[in-house]
Design an enzyme around this catalytic site. Structure first.
Site, mmCIF file in Angstrom:
data_model
loop_
_atom_site.group_PDB
_atom_site.id
_atom_site.type_symbol
_atom_site.label_atom_id
_atom_site.label_comp_id
_atom_site.label_asym_id
_atom_site.label_seq_id
_atom_site.Cartn_x
_atom_site.Cartn_y
_atom_site.Cartn_z
ATOM 1 C CD GLU A 1 -5.785 -7.202 2.101
ATOM 2 O OE1 GLU A 1 -5.893 -7.434 3.325
ATOM 3 O OE2 GLU A 1 -6.566 -6.443 1.489
ATOM 4 C CG ASP B 1 -13.180 -9.371 7.755
ATOM 5 O OD1 ASP B 1 -13.638 -9.686 8.865
ATOM 6 O OD2 ASP B 1 -13.746 -8.571 6.979
ATOM 7 C CD GLU C 1 -10.014 -7.629 -1.317
ATOM 8 O OE1 GLU C 1 -10.239 -6.865 -0.349
ATOM 9 O OE2 GLU C 1 -9.552 -8.776 -1.193
ATOM 10 C CE1 TYR D 1 -12.735 -2.911 0.319
ATOM 11 C CE2 TYR D 1 -10.413 -3.417 0.645
ATOM 12 C CZ TYR D 1 -11.701 -3.826 0.346
ATOM 13 O OH TYR D 1 -11.952 -5.154 0.068
#
Length: 617
Positions: free
Chosen positions: A397, A152, A508, A472
């Site tokens: 990831e 991303d 994160e 998240y």
């Protein structure tokens, strides 16, 4: 470019590019994407060509100097030509490209260097990508294709870092390996210097000598040593400490290394040295035998106009903001950063989790693994002596819920430890459970990988020394329900530790926000929502810290950054606590309050006079 091979077929490298067709000026270092008004150049996939004429003095030949060409990085595949002849090639962005050009130059005249760069990503590259061909003639023109990739951020391309030509004597310093230790109040520096020789015929290594002079950070002589291998012990040494763990963070000695041969050739190199030790066990990270808690963020090499090109003013600005926040660390997400950034981290006492460009990997076959290992070896070779680098991250990831990831990451981690047995290795995850394990070849440093898969179906983590996980809560799941963050975070990270008996940290977390968009009560994309999400996470982090195995927190992201166009990214990724132009959102003030409190706010009220020093050149 529809005809990808045209430049090679027509031998554009044989003469200045201007003689082969129209050219435009391009800044180096920079990404080429955002500099012009040309949409096709911004979105270009394929080969791009650079060239430059440069003059070499005859004196270099008279003095029998070795001449080296060095590109800090070019993204992604590159082929370098000199005076119309192929010089070298390199696969992968972010790491240096070097070539000895001594015998290929025309001395006393102009020379032509040409660089062809291809930014295409495939399933065999690191990072991976896919070329999607559209063959429906009713919807797409002939030959139409698009590049897709599983990360991303914008796949910026170009010559991103400085290009140098430098000289050495014929007998030269080829490499320096530094390790440090602490013996009571004394510091210990162990060094190993290797040398090369451009003379034709066998090298007479017995006639080559090495000498060392150690200087303090004021440039004053501390001690000397002889020999190409050895140990130096410094009484009452000044240690390298992270920012806000000492009133003098980032203390650096200079080891002035000299190599000379029987013919009088002398090569000198000033190697910076920070004396510090790292340690870890099943619950704790330590630096200089003190418990360590990471307060940091993920970042990107990303700025308006220059893309990922090195910008000295921006480097100084970013480190000023990191210190304003009270941060002591960051990840080089998701690729190795410029050496100029690493230099500043060493100097300022900012710790780094040094990450490879292996983001979102899948497949895990042997060819990919060998390429991944090669990247890690290059990264370790470049950054092995930096005190700021406290951990290697082999990726971010990965699709490590694939069973093939078990042996894959075991071997990549083992190879990384072989390349540098002094640091831990990790990989950033985003799953739910971690199951792969590789023991450290040296129990003095960790290895990691940033994870994001569920821990019950994860095959990378058991190979790692420290477990890093991206989560998240209340953003990608349970969106808007901030009340569940604490429970879900504490539950999951406790389970990661219970499963692997290793230190864990969150690498994160966060939410997007549009600067100036406010809603009360908090609503997604408002600055209030981003700030309140952080506060709910802080409650979880404090509870996890009290359990004794939670070793750090890194918010995503330091600043807003460019991404591919899409309906979920309004002008890029907006999870920054700073805007892309480095202005603070509400979240930055919230994080600053927390980080300085965590550091006991020991240095924020200093009344020292304001001074400047030249730190980049």
């Amino acid at each position: 470019m529809l005809d990808a091979e045209k430049g090679f077929r027509e031998e554009w490298y044989a003469q200045p590019l201007s003689k082969s067709g129209p050219v435009i000026s391009m800044a180096v270092p920079s990404s080429y994407n955002d500099i012009t008004q040309d949409k096709d150049l911004r979105d270009h996939i394929g080969w791009a060509w650079y060239d430059r004429l440069f003059y070499v003095p005859s004196r270099w030949q008279t003095d029998k100097q070795r001449v080296v060409l060095r590109l800090g990085s070019a993204h992604y595949n590159s082929i370098i030509y000199l005076n119309g002849h192929s010089l070298t090639s390199h696969e992968g962005g972010h790491l240096p490209i070097m070539a000895d050009i001594t015998t290929k130059l025309v001395y006393g005249k102009e020379n032509l260097v040409t660089v062809a760069i291809n930014n295409t990503l495939t399933p065999e590259t690191i990072p991976q990508g896919t070329i999607v061909k559209h063959n429906d003639p009713s919807r797409y023109p002939p030959g139409y294709f698009a590049q897709s990739y599983n990360f991303d951020f914008t796949n910026y391309a170009g010559i991103h870092r400085p290009v140098y030509i430098y000289t050495t004597p014929q007998t030269f310093i080829d490499d320096i390996l530094i390790t440090t230790d602490i013996n009571g109040a004394n510091g210990v520096i162990t060094y190993n210097v290797t040398h090369g020789n451009t003379m034709i015929g066998p090298s007479r290594s017995g006639e080559v000598g090495c000498s060392m002079k150690l200087l303090d950070n004021e440039g004053d002589h501390v001690t000397s040593a002889m020999g190409c291998q050895g140990t130096i012990e410094i009484s009452n040494a000044s240690l390298w400490w992270p920012y806000l763990m000492s009133e003098n963070p980032g203390y650096m000695y200079t080891l002035l290394v000299a190599v000379s041969d029987a013919d009088g050739n002398l090569d000198l190199y000033p190697q910076k040295v920070g004396i510090r030790t790292l340690g870890w066990n099943s619950t704790t990270l330590t630096i200089n035998n003190k418990p360590l808690y990471l307060r940091g963020c993920g970042k990107h090499e990303d700025a308006d106009i220059r893309g990922k090109g090195v910008d000295y003013a921006l480097i100084v600005k970013d480190f000023s903001l990191l210190k304003w926040l009270g941060a002591n660390s960051f990840r080089t997400s998701h690729y190795p950063y410029a050496e100029e950034i690493m230099d500043m981290a060493d100097k300022e006492g900012i710790m780094i989790i040094d990450e490879s460009p292996a983001v979102g990997l899948s497949g895990f076959d042997e060819a990919l693994m060998n390429k991944h290992i090669s990247v890690m070896q290059e990264l370790v070779q470049r950054d092995k002596n930096r005190p700021s680098v406290i951990m290697w991250s082999v990726g971010n990831e990965p699709k490590s819920n694939e069973a093939a990831a078990l042996n894959y990451f075991r071997d990549v981690v083992a190879a990384t430890h072989t390349a540098d047995p002094t640091r831990p290795v990790t990989c950033v995850l985003n799953l739910g459970k971690v199951v792969s394990a590789t023991k450290s070849a040296d129990p003095s440093r960790p290895v990691t990988c940033v994870l994001n898969k569920p821990k019950e179906k994860e095959y990378a983590a058991s190979s790692l020394d420290v477990i890093l996980v991206n989560r998240y809560y209340s953003w990608y799941g349970d969106t808007g329900h901030l009340e569940v963050i604490k429970m879900q975070t504490v539950t999951e990270f406790s389970e990661w530790h219970l499963l692997h008996n290793k230190p864990v940290m969150i690498s994160e977390y966060g939410a997007g926000s549009l600067p100036g968009y406010h809603m009360d009560p908090a609503w997604t994309w408002s600055e209030e929502y981003q700030a309140e999400l952080m506060i709910r996470n802080f409650e979880a982090f404090d509870e996890l810290r009290s359990k004794g195995y939670f070793v750090g927190e890194m918010i995503w992201n330091f600043a807003d950054f460019s991404t591919p166009q899409g309906h979920t990214r309004p002008g890029g990724n907006r999870k920054g606590i700073f805007t892309r132009s480095r202005q603070p959102k509400m979240a930055a003030h919230v994080l600053r309050y927390r980080y300085h409190n965590l550091a006991n706010d020991t240095l924020t009220n200093s009344q020292a006079p304001l001074c400047f020093t030249s730190v980049l050149h």
